[in-house]
Design a protein around this motif. Sequence first.
Motif, mmCIF file in Angstrom:
data_model
loop_
_atom_site.group_PDB
_atom_site.id
_atom_site.type_symbol
_atom_site.label_atom_id
_atom_site.label_comp_id
_atom_site.label_asym_id
_atom_site.label_seq_id
_atom_site.Cartn_x
_atom_site.Cartn_y
_atom_site.Cartn_z
ATOM 1 N N GLY A 224 -8.571 7.376 -8.477
ATOM 2 C CA GLY A 224 -7.812 6.225 -8.975
ATOM 3 C C GLY A 224 -7.251 5.397 -7.850
ATOM 4 O O GLY A 224 -7.500 4.210 -7.778
ATOM 5 N N LEU A 225 -6.524 6.015 -6.949
ATOM 6 C CA LEU A 225 -5.882 5.234 -5.891
ATOM 7 C C LEU A 225 -6.914 4.584 -4.992
ATOM 8 O O LEU A 225 -6.782 3.424 -4.620
ATOM 9 C CB LEU A 225 -4.964 6.100 -5.051
ATOM 10 C CG LEU A 225 -4.139 5.204 -4.155
ATOM 11 C CD1 LEU A 225 -3.035 4.538 -4.953
ATOM 12 C CD2 LEU A 225 -3.573 5.945 -3.012
ATOM 13 N N ARG B 58 0.822 -1.211 0.000
ATOM 14 C CA ARG B 58 0.000 0.000 0.000
ATOM 15 C C ARG B 58 0.862 1.269 0.000
ATOM 16 O O ARG B 58 0.523 2.259 -0.629
ATOM 17 C CB ARG B 58 -0.956 0.013 1.205
ATOM 18 C CG ARG B 58 -2.094 -0.995 1.142
ATOM 19 C CD ARG B 58 -2.894 -0.938 -0.150
ATOM 20 N NE ARG B 58 -3.444 0.379 -0.400
ATOM 21 C CZ ARG B 58 -3.798 0.829 -1.614
ATOM 22 N NH1 ARG B 58 -3.642 0.060 -2.673
ATOM 23 N NH2 ARG B 58 -4.287 2.040 -1.763
ATOM 24 N N ILE B 59 1.971 1.237 0.728
ATOM 25 C CA ILE B 59 2.866 2.416 0.702
ATOM 26 C C ILE B 59 3.387 2.606 -0.719
ATOM 27 O O ILE B 59 3.438 3.721 -1.234
ATOM 28 C CB ILE B 59 4.030 2.245 1.703
ATOM 29 C CG1 ILE B 59 3.513 2.126 3.138
ATOM 30 C CG2 ILE B 59 4.999 3.433 1.597
ATOM 31 C CD1 ILE B 59 4.551 1.662 4.146
ATOM 32 N N ARG B 60 3.733 1.490 -1.362
ATOM 33 C CA ARG B 60 4.225 1.568 -2.738
ATOM 34 C C ARG B 60 3.151 2.191 -3.645
ATOM 35 O O ARG B 60 3.443 3.025 -4.503
ATOM 36 C CB ARG B 60 4.598 0.163 -3.228
ATOM 37 C CG ARG B 60 5.258 0.157 -4.576
ATOM 38 C CD ARG B 60 6.636 0.785 -4.477
ATOM 39 N NE ARG B 60 7.165 1.156 -5.774
ATOM 40 C CZ ARG B 60 8.133 2.051 -5.947
ATOM 41 N NH1 ARG B 60 8.674 2.668 -4.918
ATOM 42 N NH2 ARG B 60 8.577 2.338 -7.142
ATOM 43 N N CYS C 238 -0.149 7.807 4.749
ATOM 44 C CA CYS C 238 -1.378 7.573 3.964
ATOM 45 C C CYS C 238 -1.825 6.127 4.148
ATOM 46 O O CYS C 238 -3.002 5.847 4.420
ATOM 47 C CB CYS C 238 -1.126 7.829 2.472
ATOM 48 S SG CYS C 238 -0.943 9.561 2.023
ATOM 49 N N ALA C 239 -0.870 5.194 4.008
ATOM 50 C CA ALA C 239 -1.218 3.772 4.102
ATOM 51 C C ALA C 239 -1.664 3.407 5.521
ATOM 52 O O ALA C 239 -2.585 2.598 5.703
ATOM 53 C CB ALA C 239 -0.024 2.924 3.678
ATOM 54 N N LYS D 136 1.371 6.693 -6.867
ATOM 55 C CA LYS D 136 0.339 7.708 -7.091
ATOM 56 C C LYS D 136 0.963 9.102 -7.054
ATOM 57 O O LYS D 136 0.694 9.952 -7.907
ATOM 58 C CB LYS D 136 -0.708 7.553 -5.989
ATOM 59 C CG LYS D 136 -1.824 8.564 -6.039
ATOM 60 C CD LYS D 136 -2.753 8.239 -7.158
ATOM 61 C CE LYS D 136 -3.875 9.264 -7.216
ATOM 62 N NZ LYS D 136 -4.547 9.199 -8.500
ATOM 63 N N ARG D 137 1.806 9.289 -6.069
ATOM 64 C CA ARG D 137 2.462 10.582 -5.892
ATOM 65 C C ARG D 137 3.377 10.882 -7.080
ATOM 66 O O ARG D 137 3.420 11.994 -7.597
ATOM 67 C CB ARG D 137 3.303 10.498 -4.621
ATOM 68 C CG ARG D 137 3.356 11.733 -3.817
ATOM 69 C CD ARG D 137 4.131 11.413 -2.572
ATOM 70 N NE ARG D 137 4.881 12.581 -2.164
ATOM 71 C CZ ARG D 137 5.873 12.546 -1.302
ATOM 72 N NH1 ARG D 137 6.259 11.411 -0.771
ATOM 73 N NH2 ARG D 137 6.484 13.651 -0.968
#
Length: 319
Positions: free
Chosen positions: A35-36, A18-20, A303-304, A25-26
């Motif tokens: 999208g994300l 999820r971090i990936r 975020c994750a 996304k960033r």
Amino acid sequence: MPHLLSASDLPLPQMLLRIRAWEEKRARGRDSRQGLLEQALPFRAEGSVALLFYEPSTRTRAAFEQAVVALGLHPLVITAESASVQKGETLADTVRTLCAQGVVGVVLRHPEAGAAHAAARVSSVPVLNAGDGAHEHPTQAMLDLYTLWVHFGMPDPASHWLAGRKVAIVGDIAHSRVARSNLILLTRVGAEVWLCAPPNLLPAATLPGATLTPCLQEALQNADVVMALRLQRERMEQGLLPSLNAYRRDYQINAQRLACARPDCVVMHPGPLNRGVEISDEVADSARSLILKQVHAGLATRCACLEYALSPHPESGAV
Ligand code: CP
């Protein structure tokens, strides 16, 4: 309820992926939600998240604040100086008050070990530990692990991908929440973890999975990763260290000391840095330093973590 109080609460392979996803996304530079969230866990993207920062912070607070916005939520930042704690309100009453106002999550940085657990006991919403005294700093350990995962080429996240790698954490181990949380995650992926400190700053008891030593040479010998920890000046006032100069002389991570580590050894530091004390400028700014990569990973990691903690989980019955 999926509180994030300890590194042991983190669902590891899932978090790395999820971090990936947040990082990618960033990198694509698109709107932070569109999208994300299609790939995300079912997520309640409404409301405010209270960011209770009762201790100074730059990296953690800025990353959580941006992450809350990236998730479509509103950050409600409260510091000790501006809160009713100044009027004698307890942490428990502050958390109850914010829950009664309808926040969807609480992020807590607090100087006392155990504060995040105390908050979670009275909270009706997930609590995320952003560092509690000398206890734990799980999201820091998560971003550190993610940084290493990327550095080592993103191996199968469900494997023991740090097996055969030596990680040396050097500094005030006895009082370090970063060392404690990192030890939990590093050993889960198979790393050999060495914790090194002056004798007065080593923990009194053994820590499962770690080799403790006051000998820096032994800790750094053939290390793949060296993590320097910030030295708090109050340790001198407490009489645990004779002087900054003595620490610099015996424990500073510098180019000369790293000569016994593996040639491709990388250096980490959670920040903030005491340049010229626990780490030399030369090493902090060198090509082997992952320090700014750690900082960069901090946003996607938060975020994750928020996504995980604030998503409905079937087992909680709150879907
Ligand atoms: N690493 C870390 O927790 O830094 P801050 O205190 O600046 O948040």
